[in-house]
Design an enzyme around this catalytic site. Structure first.
Site, PDB file in Angstrom:
ATOM      1  N   TYR A   1      36.701  42.187  37.314  1.00  9.61           N
ATOM      2  CA  TYR A   1      38.006  42.655  36.810  1.00  9.61           C
ATOM      3  C   TYR A   1      37.998  44.175  36.683  1.00  9.61           C
ATOM      4  CZ  TYR A   1      42.065  42.829  33.607  1.00  9.61           C
ATOM      5  OH  TYR A   1      43.282  43.075  33.003  1.00  9.61           O
TER       6      TYR A   1
ATOM      7  N   GLY B   1      51.760  49.179  49.902  1.00  4.12           N
ATOM      8  CA  GLY B   1      52.339  49.210  51.250  1.00  4.12           C
ATOM      9  C   GLY B   1      53.811  48.835  51.220  1.00  4.12           C
TER      10      GLY B   1
ATOM     11  N   ASP C   1      50.945  34.292  46.984  1.00  6.14           N
ATOM     12  CA  ASP C   1      49.735  35.024  46.610  1.00  6.14           C
ATOM     13  C   ASP C   1      49.870  36.462  47.109  1.00  6.14           C
ATOM     14  OD1 ASP C   1      47.254  36.062  46.191  1.00  6.14           O
ATOM     15  OD2 ASP C   1      46.159  34.531  47.326  1.00  6.14           O
TER      16      ASP C   1
ATOM     17  N   ASP D   1      54.559  35.030  42.089  1.00  4.41           N
ATOM     18  CA  ASP D   1      53.372  34.518  41.387  1.00  4.41           C
ATOM     19  C   ASP D   1      52.798  33.391  42.227  1.00  4.41           C
ATOM     20  OD1 ASP D   1      51.583  33.392  39.267  1.00  4.41           O
ATOM     21  OD2 ASP D   1      52.743  34.697  37.959  1.00  4.41           O
ATOM     22  N   ASN D   2      51.461  33.237  42.251  1.00  3.82           N
ATOM     23  CA  ASN D   2      50.893  32.078  42.946  1.00  3.82           C
ATOM     24  C   ASN D   2      50.523  30.983  41.952  1.00  3.82           C
ATOM     25  OD1 ASN D   2      48.646  33.110  41.747  1.00  3.82           O
ATOM     26  ND2 ASN D   2      47.356  33.115  43.570  1.00  3.82           N
TER      27      ASN D   2
ATOM     28  N   GLY E   1      53.344  34.922  34.396  1.00  2.41           N
ATOM     29  CA  GLY E   1      52.309  35.099  33.379  1.00  2.41           C
ATOM     30  C   GLY E   1      52.893  35.558  32.051  1.00  2.41           C
TER      31      GLY E   1
END
Ligand code: UDP
Length: 328
Positions: free
Chosen positions: A146, A103, A57, A32-33, A11
């Protein structure tokens, strides 16, 4: 060589972060997906042996082999039109994606910095916005997917910090611009420059009296770099306090580009914040950071980059005609 995972690497912000950390001598793993990211933003770093890319993802289980020192979680759609087009993915990457990153950070004993946003303040009743302000968000409005995901992200990150003792950092990013923004993602700066380059009128939503404060990407990246290496676990605003109305901004773009087109007004999107300006006292005190690039300098660099884009990118429809844009 420290190893860092950057989600959202393809991005606008993610790719600039990859550049910066490679320059600082890190081994960078980009993830990145490509739902809103673009591999063209990373093509120049693919040949480097210090760079690896996973097309993945982050909202589903993630694993990275080997040690990790740092994680930057920057994967998320970030344009109001994207939230409307892909609301569920937006909610998932801010919540489930953050949980997965936390995690992984815990498993690797890595320090994690999550990208939050001025959107946690919603349509703010306090001006300028300090980190102590809790915000004014409509959870079921078009921006709720968002805003609430990012608010959940902050809560989850603090919980990992307090409960697991994880080293966490939270940045609240205000409007940022620069080369590699998606030209047709609907955001105001690429929208105006794209319109000027195509010889279209500039679309100001509402009367244009709403304000924003625009930060050049290099300043933001410097703030992120400093925050990551600080020991401060609470949210820090990073942005440029130089506030401007959207109407003035359109006039600046007309001057910059020399376009002969005029300003036309369109309805104001629902829940569009009326004012936004960061209070950066904390960033100054804790990080010794403040923006250095003026809007005139930053816009000139950004305009030059957009002008150099190929015609197919300039004329790609993408979101320009998106019908679902909810208006008041
Ligand atoms: N805006 C506008 N014309 C456009 C696109 C956006 O007037 O073609 C306005 C929008 O209504 C908002 C501001 O510009 O008030 C910034 O919008 P953007 O989508 O860039 O980001 P936001 O800060 O609202 O998340």
């Amino acid at each position: 060589m420290p190893r860092i995972l950057i989600t959202g690497a393809a991005g606008f912000l993610g790719s600039h972060l990859c550049d910066r950390f490679l320059r600082e001598g890190y081994e960078v793993i980009g993830m990145d997906n490509l739902i809103t990211g673009d591999l063209r933003n990373l093509e120049h770093v693919f040949p480097k042996k210090e760079f690896t890319f996973y097309n993945k993802d982050v909202s589903t289980f993630i694993h990275v082999p080997g040690p990790l020192d740092y994680i930057l979680h920057f994967a998320s759609p970030a344009s109001p039109i994207d939230y409307l087009k892909i609301p569920i993915q937006t909610l998932k990457v801010g919540s489930l994606g953050t949980h997965n990153c936390l995690g992984l950070a815990k498993a690797k004993n890595a320090r994690i910095l999550v990208a939050s946003t001025s959107e946690v303040y919603g349509d703010p009743a306090v001006h300028p916005q300090t980190e102590e302000y809790w915000g004014n968000v409509n959870p079921v409005g078009p921006r709720g997917v968002y805003d609430e995901a990012k608010r959940f992200q902050e809560a989850m990150t603090m919980a990992y910090h307090t409960y697991h003792g994880l080293e966490t950092r939270i940045i609240r990013i205000f409007n940022t611009y620069g080369p590699r923004m998606r030209l047709n993602d609907g955001r105001v700066l690429p929208a105006f420059i794209g319109q000027a380059l195509r010889g279209e009128d500039l679309t100001v939503f509402g009367d244009g009296s709403q304000t924003r404060s625009f930060c050049y990407v290099d300043d933001l990246v410097e703030g992120i770099y400093r925050l990551l290496h600080s020991d401060y676990p609470y949210p820090v605003n990073i942005g440029n306090p130089d506030e401007i109305t959207i109407l003035q901004f359109a006039e600046e773009i007309i001057k910059l580009t020399g376009t002969k087109q005029k300003i036309v007004h369109k309805p104001l999107p629902k829940d569009d914040p009326t004012q936004r300006q960061p209070d950066i006292t904390k960033a100054k005190q804790i990080l010794g950071w403040q923006p250095k690039v003026s809007r005139a300098e930053g816009l000139a660099i950004t305009y030059a980059a957009f002008k150099a884009l190929p015609k197919d990118v300039l004329y790609k429809q993408e979101h320009r005609d998106f019908e679902g844009f909810v208006r008041k």
